[in-house]
Scaffold this motif. Sequence first.
Motif, PDB file in Angstrom:
ATOM      1  N   GLU A   9       0.884  -1.172   0.000  1.00 13.55           N
ATOM      2  CA  GLU A   9       0.000   0.000   0.000  1.00 13.55           C
ATOM      3  C   GLU A   9       0.919   1.218   0.000  1.00 13.55           C
ATOM      4  O   GLU A   9       1.762   1.358   0.886  1.00 13.55           O
ATOM      5  CB  GLU A   9      -0.898  -0.003   1.248  1.00 13.55           C
ATOM      6  CG  GLU A   9      -1.811  -1.223   1.298  1.00 13.55           C
ATOM      7  CD  GLU A   9      -2.587  -1.339   2.617  1.00 13.55           C
ATOM      8  OE1 GLU A   9      -2.733  -0.319   3.323  1.00 13.55           O
ATOM      9  OE2 GLU A   9      -3.024  -2.450   2.938  1.00 13.55           O
ATOM     10  N   ARG A  32      -1.995   1.369 -10.102  1.00 18.89           N
ATOM     11  CA  ARG A  32      -3.441   1.124  -9.980  1.00 18.89           C
ATOM     12  C   ARG A  32      -3.739   0.148  -8.851  1.00 18.89           C
ATOM     13  O   ARG A  32      -4.758   0.238  -8.181  1.00 18.89           O
ATOM     14  CB  ARG A  32      -4.004   0.585 -11.296  1.00 18.89           C
ATOM     15  CG  ARG A  32      -4.201   1.660 -12.348  1.00 18.89           C
ATOM     16  CD  ARG A  32      -5.077   1.154 -13.502  1.00 18.89           C
ATOM     17  NE  ARG A  32      -4.919   2.030 -14.648  1.00 18.89           N
ATOM     18  CZ  ARG A  32      -4.108   1.781 -15.688  1.00 18.89           C
ATOM     19  NH1 ARG A  32      -3.402   0.661 -15.729  1.00 18.89           N
ATOM     20  NH2 ARG A  32      -4.011   2.639 -16.676  1.00 18.89           N
ATOM     21  N   GLN A  33      -2.835  -0.801  -8.629  1.00 22.04           N
ATOM     22  CA  GLN A  33      -3.057  -1.763  -7.537  1.00 22.04           C
ATOM     23  C   GLN A  33      -2.709  -1.180  -6.180  1.00 22.04           C
ATOM     24  O   GLN A  33      -3.395  -1.447  -5.198  1.00 22.04           O
ATOM     25  CB  GLN A  33      -2.151  -2.984  -7.739  1.00 22.04           C
ATOM     26  CG  GLN A  33      -2.635  -3.953  -8.773  1.00 22.04           C
ATOM     27  CD  GLN A  33      -1.577  -5.048  -8.967  1.00 22.04           C
ATOM     28  OE1 GLN A  33      -0.854  -5.414  -8.041  1.00 22.04           O
ATOM     29  NE2 GLN A  33      -1.480  -5.537 -10.184  1.00 22.04           N
ATOM     30  N   LYS A  34      -1.606  -0.437  -6.110  1.00 19.01           N
ATOM     31  CA  LYS A  34      -1.008  -0.164  -4.799  1.00 19.01           C
ATOM     32  C   LYS A  34      -1.154   1.276  -4.299  1.00 19.01           C
ATOM     33  O   LYS A  34      -1.064   1.512  -3.102  1.00 19.01           O
ATOM     34  CB  LYS A  34       0.487  -0.507  -4.847  1.00 19.01           C
ATOM     35  CG  LYS A  34       0.751  -1.973  -5.151  1.00 19.01           C
ATOM     36  CD  LYS A  34       2.243  -2.264  -5.231  1.00 19.01           C
ATOM     37  CE  LYS A  34       2.486  -3.747  -5.521  1.00 19.01           C
ATOM     38  NZ  LYS A  34       3.921  -4.029  -5.727  1.00 19.01           N
ATOM     39  N   LEU A  93      -7.379  -2.570   1.003  1.00 22.61           N
ATOM     40  CA  LEU A  93      -7.294  -2.757  -0.456  1.00 22.61           C
ATOM     41  C   LEU A  93      -8.566  -2.254  -1.136  1.00 22.61           C
ATOM     42  O   LEU A  93      -8.516  -1.674  -2.221  1.00 22.61           O
ATOM     43  CB  LEU A  93      -7.032  -4.228  -0.796  1.00 22.61           C
ATOM     44  CG  LEU A  93      -5.602  -4.682  -0.466  1.00 22.61           C
ATOM     45  CD1 LEU A  93      -5.393  -6.152  -0.817  1.00 22.61           C
ATOM     46  CD2 LEU A  93      -4.552  -3.821  -1.180  1.00 22.61           C
ATOM     47  N   GLN A  94      -9.698  -2.459  -0.461  1.00 17.56           N
ATOM     48  CA  GLN A  94     -10.953  -1.896  -1.002  1.00 17.56           C
ATOM     49  C   GLN A  94     -10.880  -0.376  -1.043  1.00 17.56           C
ATOM     50  O   GLN A  94     -11.237   0.254  -2.041  1.00 17.56           O
ATOM     51  CB  GLN A  94     -12.135  -2.298  -0.112  1.00 17.56           C
ATOM     52  CG  GLN A  94     -12.722  -3.649  -0.437  1.00 17.56           C
ATOM     53  CD  GLN A  94     -13.795  -4.028   0.566  1.00 17.56           C
ATOM     54  OE1 GLN A  94     -13.693  -3.716   1.758  1.00 17.56           O
ATOM     55  NE2 GLN A  94     -14.809  -4.717   0.082  1.00 17.56           N
ATOM     56  N   GLN A 117      -9.042   1.247  -3.757  1.00 15.98           N
ATOM     57  CA  GLN A 117      -9.733   1.245  -5.050  1.00 15.98           C
ATOM     58  C   GLN A 117     -10.867   2.271  -5.126  1.00 15.98           C
ATOM     59  O   GLN A 117     -11.488   2.431  -6.180  1.00 15.98           O
ATOM     60  CB  GLN A 117     -10.285  -0.160  -5.350  1.00 15.98           C
ATOM     61  CG  GLN A 117      -9.200  -1.213  -5.589  1.00 15.98           C
ATOM     62  CD  GLN A 117      -8.265  -0.842  -6.737  1.00 15.98           C
ATOM     63  OE1 GLN A 117      -8.698  -0.368  -7.781  1.00 15.98           O
ATOM     64  NE2 GLN A 117      -6.961  -1.035  -6.541  1.00 15.98           N
ATOM     65  N   SER A 118     -11.141   2.970  -4.015  1.00 17.86           N
ATOM     66  CA  SER A 118     -12.366   3.797  -4.012  1.00 17.86           C
ATOM     67  C   SER A 118     -12.299   4.918  -5.052  1.00 17.86           C
ATOM     68  O   SER A 118     -13.298   5.215  -5.710  1.00 17.86           O
ATOM     69  CB  SER A 118     -12.636   4.366  -2.613  1.00 17.86           C
ATOM     70  OG  SER A 118     -11.597   5.221  -2.202  1.00 17.86           O
ATOM     71  N   ARG A 143     -10.563   4.817  -7.798  1.00 18.80           N
ATOM     72  CA  ARG A 143     -10.574   4.165  -9.120  1.00 18.80           C
ATOM     73  C   ARG A 143     -12.004   3.927  -9.621  1.00 18.80           C
ATOM     74  O   ARG A 143     -12.243   3.881 -10.824  1.00 18.80           O
ATOM     75  CB  ARG A 143      -9.837   2.814  -9.040  1.00 18.80           C
ATOM     76  CG  ARG A 143      -8.550   2.738  -9.831  1.00 18.80           C
ATOM     77  CD  ARG A 143      -7.409   3.480  -9.191  1.00 18.80           C
ATOM     78  NE  ARG A 143      -6.556   2.677  -8.351  1.00 18.80           N
ATOM     79  CZ  ARG A 143      -5.912   3.147  -7.271  1.00 18.80           C
ATOM     80  NH1 ARG A 143      -6.045   4.413  -6.908  1.00 18.80           N
ATOM     81  NH2 ARG A 143      -5.141   2.360  -6.549  1.00 18.80           N
ATOM     82  N   ARG A 144     -12.946   3.724  -8.681  1.00 18.48           N
ATOM     83  CA  ARG A 144     -14.342   3.485  -9.079  1.00 18.48           C
ATOM     84  C   ARG A 144     -14.933   4.705  -9.799  1.00 18.48           C
ATOM     85  O   ARG A 144     -15.952   4.612 -10.454  1.00 18.48           O
ATOM     86  CB  ARG A 144     -15.209   3.196  -7.855  1.00 18.48           C
ATOM     87  CG  ARG A 144     -14.986   1.865  -7.223  1.00 18.48           C
ATOM     88  CD  ARG A 144     -15.538   0.724  -8.084  1.00 18.48           C
ATOM     89  NE  ARG A 144     -15.339  -0.568  -7.432  1.00 18.48           N
ATOM     90  CZ  ARG A 144     -14.198  -1.247  -7.433  1.00 18.48           C
ATOM     91  NH1 ARG A 144     -13.148  -0.758  -8.070  1.00 18.48           N
ATOM     92  NH2 ARG A 144     -14.105  -2.409  -6.809  1.00 18.48           N
ATOM     93  N   GLU A 166     -19.319   3.306  -6.623  1.00 17.19           N
ATOM     94  CA  GLU A 166     -18.658   3.827  -5.424  1.00 17.19           C
ATOM     95  C   GLU A 166     -19.478   3.471  -4.182  1.00 17.19           C
ATOM     96  O   GLU A 166     -18.928   3.020  -3.180  1.00 17.19           O
ATOM     97  CB  GLU A 166     -18.488   5.352  -5.544  1.00 17.19           C
ATOM     98  CG  GLU A 166     -17.749   6.012  -4.414  1.00 17.19           C
ATOM     99  CD  GLU A 166     -16.232   5.820  -4.477  1.00 17.19           C
ATOM    100  OE1 GLU A 166     -15.770   4.946  -5.250  1.00 17.19           O
ATOM    101  OE2 GLU A 166     -15.520   6.520  -3.759  1.00 17.19           O
ATOM    102  N   LEU A 199     -18.988  -0.113  -3.265  1.00 21.43           N
ATOM    103  CA  LEU A 199     -17.689  -0.329  -2.605  1.00 21.43           C
ATOM    104  C   LEU A 199     -17.744   0.150  -1.153  1.00 21.43           C
ATOM    105  O   LEU A 199     -17.241  -0.517  -0.250  1.00 21.43           O
ATOM    106  CB  LEU A 199     -16.588   0.399  -3.376  1.00 21.43           C
ATOM    107  CG  LEU A 199     -15.176   0.287  -2.794  1.00 21.43           C
ATOM    108  CD1 LEU A 199     -14.153   0.160  -3.919  1.00 21.43           C
ATOM    109  CD2 LEU A 199     -14.806   1.457  -1.893  1.00 21.43           C
TER     110      LEU A 199
END
Length: 757
Positions: free
Chosen positions: A344, A417-419, A673-674, A677-678, A680-681, A741, A744
Amino acid sequence: MRRIPAITLVCALAVPTQAFRADDVVLAGYGPQSSRAEREWEAKLRAIPEPATLRENMRRLSARPHHVGSAYDKENAEWILARFQEWGWDAHIERFDVLFPTPKVRVLEMVAPAKFTAKLEEPALAVDPTSNQKSEQLPTYNAYSIDGDVTGPVVFVNYGLPEDYEKLERLGVSVKGAIVIAKYYRSWRGIKPKVAAEHGAIGCLIYSEPHDDGYTRDEVFPQGPMRNPDGVQRGSVMDFASSWPGDPLTPNVGATPGAKRLALKDAPSITKIPVLPISYGDAQPLLAQLHGPMAPDAWRGTLPIPYHTGPGPATVHLKLEFNWDIKPVYDVIAKIPGSAAPDEWILRGNHHDAWVNGAEDPVSGQVALLEEARALGLLYKQGWRPRRTILYSAWDGEEPMLLGSTEWAEQHADELRQKAAVYINSDTNDRGLLNMGGSHTLEQFVNGVARDIEDPETKMSVWRRMQLAGIAAAASPDQRKELRQRADLRLEALGSGTDFTAFLDHLGIASLNLGYGGEDEQGIYHSIYDDFYWYTHFSDGDFVYGRAMAQTAGTAVMRLADAEVLPFDFVDFADTMRQYSTELKKLLADQQAAIAERDKELDEGVFQATLDPRRPTVAPAREQAPPYLNFAPLENALDALTRSAEHYRQALAKSRAALGAQASSAALQALNLQLIQSERRLTSADGLPRRPWYKHLIYAPGVYSGYDVKTMPGIREGIEQKRYAEADQEILRVAQALEQESALIEAASRQLEKLSP
Ligand SMILES: [Zn+2]
C-alpha cells in the motif's frame, strides 16, 4: 508551474473554532492507543524542519538555470539523490527521453505603419547576482509552439478566451488571417493559441499586462516584486487538456528508449499556429498602433495608450523555429518500505526543474519536500516504522508539461493502480494561507492535518486562519454561515497545471495539492528574475512558511502511512457530489433562460434600437433553446451514495476500539485494499469524450480552461459546449460510477463491522 493570482487567495474555505485540536481526539483510521503513538511521532516530525536548511538548499538548487536538458538540471537531480541516500532512503534516478523544443529563431517585428523590432530579452540587473547567467538561460519562448513564418494585421483579443471572440464578433472584428495579441492569465496559456487558431488567426502573441502582474499592483523588480518592462513569462503552450500531458510522442506509455513514438506531425498537442510570449515593453508599440473599435472597458489595461481592438494598422512579422530535440528528464524516486503493508503506497512529489533559476517555482516547494524527507529519515533511524510504503519523488520536466511525473505514472501504471492509495503534490510555496485542493474523499483528512499545524504569523492553527479569512472574504451570509457551521472547510477540486494530473486524472489515485501563498504580489513567474535574490527579498525570506509546508505535507504523509484504516471519508464527498449536481442543473437552467431572453430581445428589436451607427455592432445570432436533461439517474445515485457514506462513517467510529488488536489482520488488509480502489471506481476505461487519456469522471482540466477544473466534466462541458445529447449520456456514466462507489463503500462498511467485537 501553477500560478494563481493573489486575488484568488481564498479558494478553499471552511469552519468550527478550536485553535488546535485536542491531542486526545482519536485520529480517523486509528485506535486510541495507536493514535496517541502517532501523535508523538508527528510532534517529533514537526520539530525537525529548519528555516536555515530550507534557505541553504534553495540557494544551492537555484544557483544556476536548471531547465530540462541543462547541465544543472542533471546536477540538481544527482544532488537530490545524494541527499535522500544520506538520509537513509532507498533512492534512484529514473530517466525518460522526451520531446523538448528550444528556440532556434525568434523574430518579431512591426512592418507597418511604423518599424519596430521587439527586444525579446530580459536584461541582467546589477543588484541581482544570478540574472547575468546569460549563456545558461533559455530565451523567452513558449514551448511546443509550432514553427512558423507569418505576417499579418494585429488584433487585440483581451485574454483570448472563447467569450472574448464572441465579443469581437459583436464588434464586427474578425481575426481571420490576423496575428492576435492576448493578455496572460485567466486561462492556461495554451488555450490562447488554441482558440485563436479555431477562429482563423495565423499567429499568437501573449504579453504580460502591467494591470495583471506589473506596476499597477506594486513596484517592479528590482525595486519591488512585480514584472518590469522587459520581464517575460516563459511557459508551455502544449494543448494537454484536449489530448494528454507528458511527452507529446508517447501517450499512455513511459517514454523509455524502446517506446513507440508518434511522428512529430501526428502529435496533437503541438499548437496549430506559432505563438510567442512578450514583455509589455515589446507589446506597447504594437498595441499603440491599433485602430478599429475601442476595446470593451473590462479589456483595457493600464498602459498609457487607448486600447483598440484592431485589426491593424499594426502589421507584424513573426518568425519562429525550434530545435525539436529529444531530451532526458531525471526523476528522483526514493522509498521507505512499509512494515505491515508494503504493497500500500503513499506518494509525495514536487518538481525540481525550472524555466530558469526558479527559486519560487519550484524550488520553494522542493526544499520543503526535502526537509520532510530529512525528517522522516531521522525518525526512521530512531525506530519509527511506517505501516505503508512511502515514495517521495522529485520530478523533472514539469514546466514543459508534467513530463517527468506523467511518464513515470504511465510507466508504472499497472502497479500504481493496484497499490497507490494517495498522491500528495506541491509546487510553489510562499507566505499566507494554506491552499488545499484535492479528492473530496480526503477532505475530512486534510482538514484534520490543517488543524494541527501552527500558522507562523498568527500562531493560530492554519485551519482556523483559513476559516476566518474565508469569513472575511465570503460573498454572502449563506457562505459565512457554512464557514462557521460546517465541520470541514471545503476542498478545492483539482484541475491541472502541476504534477498531480497523471495520478488523479489518468490513474484515478486520490490526490491532494498543498501550498501556502497569497500574501505577496509577484510578477517574476517564469522569468530570469524568479531567483534567490527575489525570493529572499519579496517572499518567504525567513522560510517560516517553508517550514510550515514541510510540517503540513510531512504530517499528512506520516498520518496516511501509519493509519490502520486509510482515513478516507465519504460523507464530505457525497455532499460535494450533490453540490455539483445542483450546479449543473442551474447551469442548464441559466443557459436556457439566457437564450430565451436573447431571442426575446431580437424579437423586440433591442439591438436595432441600441445601435450607434458610428460605432456599429452586430446583433447576436438566434440559437436553438437547450432541451431539458434527465438528471434522475444522478439523483438516485446521490441518495445511495449519501446513505452508504453515513453507514461507513458510523461503522468506522464503532470499530475504533478494535483497530489496535487488528493491526495485522487479513480482514484489515482486505478493507484497505478496497479503500485504495475507491477513487478508481470514479474512473472509466473509455475516458472522457474525445480525450480518452482522461479517465476520471468527476475531475478534469477544462478543454477551454486548462488549469481550471471542470467537475463532472462530461456533463458540464456537454452543457457548456451545447452538446446536449452527449450531456444526457454523461449523466448516466457519472451516475453509474457513483453507484459503483456506493457499492464499494457498503462492502467496506460490512468489512469494518466484521472487525468490531
Ligand atoms: Zn512549478
